[in-house]
Write an enzyme that holds these catalytic residues in place. Structure first.
Site, PDB file in Angstrom:
ATOM      1  N   ASP A 108      56.780  48.261  37.654  1.00 50.45           N
ATOM      2  CA  ASP A 108      56.761  48.498  36.212  1.00 50.45           C
ATOM      3  C   ASP A 108      58.128  48.915  35.690  1.00 50.45           C
ATOM      4  OD1 ASP A 108      54.115  48.136  36.765  1.00 50.45           O
ATOM      5  OD2 ASP A 108      53.458  50.141  36.170  1.00 50.45           O
ATOM      6  N   ASP A 194      58.668  47.122  29.652  1.00 52.93           N
ATOM      7  CA  ASP A 194      58.388  47.499  31.033  1.00 52.93           C
ATOM      8  C   ASP A 194      58.761  46.294  31.893  1.00 52.93           C
ATOM      9  OD1 ASP A 194      57.293  49.906  30.194  1.00 52.93           O
ATOM     10  OD2 ASP A 194      55.292  49.543  31.029  1.00 52.93           O
ATOM     11  N   HIS A 245      51.726  44.212  31.222  1.00 49.77           N
ATOM     12  CA  HIS A 245      52.178  43.690  32.513  1.00 49.77           C
ATOM     13  C   HIS A 245      51.541  42.333  32.795  1.00 49.77           C
ATOM     14  CE1 HIS A 245      52.867  48.206  33.452  1.00 49.77           C
ATOM     15  NE2 HIS A 245      53.649  47.747  32.496  1.00 49.77           N
ATOM     16  N   ASP A 247      51.361  40.557  35.493  1.00 49.45           N
ATOM     17  CA  ASP A 247      50.977  40.165  36.847  1.00 49.45           C
ATOM     18  C   ASP A 247      49.482  40.288  37.176  1.00 49.45           C
ATOM     19  OD1 ASP A 247      51.337  42.892  36.770  1.00 49.45           O
ATOM     20  OD2 ASP A 247      52.609  43.029  38.553  1.00 49.45           O
ATOM     21  N   CYS A 353      52.065  45.121  41.749  1.00 48.66           N
ATOM     22  CA  CYS A 353      52.529  46.286  40.973  1.00 48.66           C
ATOM     23  C   CYS A 353      53.154  47.353  41.854  1.00 48.66           C
ATOM     24  CB  CYS A 353      51.361  46.935  40.239  1.00 48.66           C
ATOM     25  SG  CYS A 353      50.468  45.877  39.103  1.00 48.66           S
TER      26      CYS A 353
HETATM   27  O1  DAV Z   1      44.923  43.352  33.513  1.00 49.99           O
HETATM   28  O2  DAV Z   1      44.613  45.424  33.519  1.00 49.99           O
HETATM   29  C1  DAV Z   1      47.099  45.765  34.787  1.00 49.99           C
HETATM   30  C2  DAV Z   1      48.508  45.778  35.305  1.00 49.99           C
HETATM   31  C3  DAV Z   1      48.965  47.139  35.513  1.00 49.99           C
HETATM   32  N1  DAV Z   1      50.321  47.260  36.033  1.00 49.99           N
HETATM   33  C4  DAV Z   1      45.366  44.474  33.591  1.00 49.99           C
HETATM   34  C5  DAV Z   1      46.840  44.672  33.822  1.00 49.99           C
END
Ligand code: DAV
Length: 377
Positions: A108, A194, A245, A247, A353
């Site tokens: 992140d 981020d 995010h 990913d 992550c």
């Molecule tokens: O789809 O909840 C979560 C990614 C967190 N770094 C989601 C994204």
């Protein structure tokens, strides 16, 4: 000697990576950029504050150590963040927050763009100083090789005026009506991003507009990286009302293959760039655990299922319970490594992550030769 820092995409053969740590982790604070909630709790139940329990930390650390082990077994050098006391408050001229968060998700905060390390601005107060546990490593890399670039993106104020606090209380109908505006809890006035909203494809960086990355943040990335020969391509997922995010939404695994999220299609028209350059978009199967059954302090969605980590263009690590996805990956000719990772979920992510790759074998390639791109200058 090859470069100490060298990573141009998400899939080239992995050589060195940082795996996060739950040591010293705290519950993420409630703040204008974040409203953490206990899953399935009565409305108004307060979210815990302060340090996580020793058991919570140990369970996550055990799984993170398991990931490190698998990576080492494949010849990868694994590094870990320095200890950090996340129970310290943060006070700047513009805000104050009672505690910080954790060093479980370096993805992140930190990103390797070729031979350069970039520290993201971050978007939340509790994460303002989250670069600190990685600084020792950054200095080590920077001292070891004069070709290593190191950039810290401008820190935003994170003052109240940077946020649109009403966002959290918008009723669903309003969210739906606004879904094409891509306005979330941060305004457009300051540079905010981020690192995990960026996905690396050689010359091209695909960046999602989200709750944690605004258009000014994307503009800064363009001004910083276009002169170095990169192209920055914003993407949008209008059906994700709380995007943060990229990913768990759009996951490239090798040249020509991107895993996509069936609940979160690209904005109409944005798929053309990928299809015109021979990228196949393959929807992942339904996760094995529904949103209601995710761990109670986990703020991410069930789509953590697709947050896989590439060890190479034909090797991926996948969470052990995600059998349907493992089967798909095997069918796509990947060697699949499986490990338990669910206790890490409450720290903000899964396998991708919880890592930050600094070196992969390979060079900068153009995976989008078939496109017109208008640089700013
Ligand atoms: O789809 O909840 C979560 C990614 C967190 N770094 C989601 C994204």
């Amino acid at each position: 000697m090859s470069e100490v820092v060298n990573s141009w995409n998400e899939w080239d053969p992995l050589e060195e990576i940082i795996v996060g740590s739950a040591d010293g982790a705290n519950f993420e604070p409630t703040e204008p950029g974040n409203r953490p909630q206990i899953r399935n709790a009565a409305p108004g139940t307060p979210f815990p504050t302060g340090p996580k329990s020793a058991e919570q930390v140990d369970r996550a650390n055990e799984e993170l150590a398991g990931l490190a082990e698998v990576l080492r077994s494949q010849g990868v050098r694994v590094r870990r963040p320095a200890p950090h006391d996340f129970s310290q408050p943060v006070r700047t001229p513009d805000f104050e927050v009672a505690n910080q968060y954790c060093a479980v998700c370096p993805r992140d905060v930190m990103i390797t763009v070729g031979n350069e390390i970039i520290e993201a601005t971050m978007s939340r107060r509790g994460r303002y100083f989250e670069f600190e546990p990685y600084r020792e490593l950054v200095y080590e890399y920077w001292n070891a090789d004069p070709r290593v670039g190191w950039t810290t993106a401008p820190k935003p104020s994170m003052a109240n005026k940077m946020y649109r606090e009403g966002f959290w209380d918008w009723p669903l109908a309003e969210r739906h009506a606004r879904m094409h505006e891509f306005e979330f809890c941060i305004t457009q006035d300051e540079v905010v991003f981020d690192a995990a909203d960026i996905s690396r494809f050689g010359r091209d960086l695909i960046v999602q507009e989200s709750m944690t990355t605004n258009r000014a943040g994307i503009h800064w990335l363009r001004r910083h990286l276009e002169p170095k020969g990169f192209r920055i391509r914003p993407v949008h997922f209008p059906l994700d009302f709380f995007p943060s995010h990229i990913d768990c939404t759009f996951v490239p695994l090798r040249p020509g293959l991107i895993l996509t999220n069936p609940d979160r299609p690209l904005r109409e028209g944005e798929e053309k760039l990928f299809l015109a350059n021979d990228w196949e978009l393959v929807d992942v199967p339904e996760p094995t655990t529904g949103n209601d059954d995710m761990p109670e302090y986990c703020q991410s969605s069930k789509w953590l299922s697709m947050n896989v980590l590439s060890i190479g263009p034909n090797k991926v690590v996948c969470e052990e319970r995600e059998k349907p996805l493992q089967d798909l990956l095997a069918k796509l000719d990947f060697e699949v490594f499986t490990i338990p990772f669910r206790h890490v979920f409450e720290y903000g992510g899964s396998l991708h992550c919880a890592t930050w790759d600094v070196r992969r074998t390979g060079t900068r390639e153009d995976y989008f030769p078939n496109s017109d791109y208008q640089p700013l200058v």
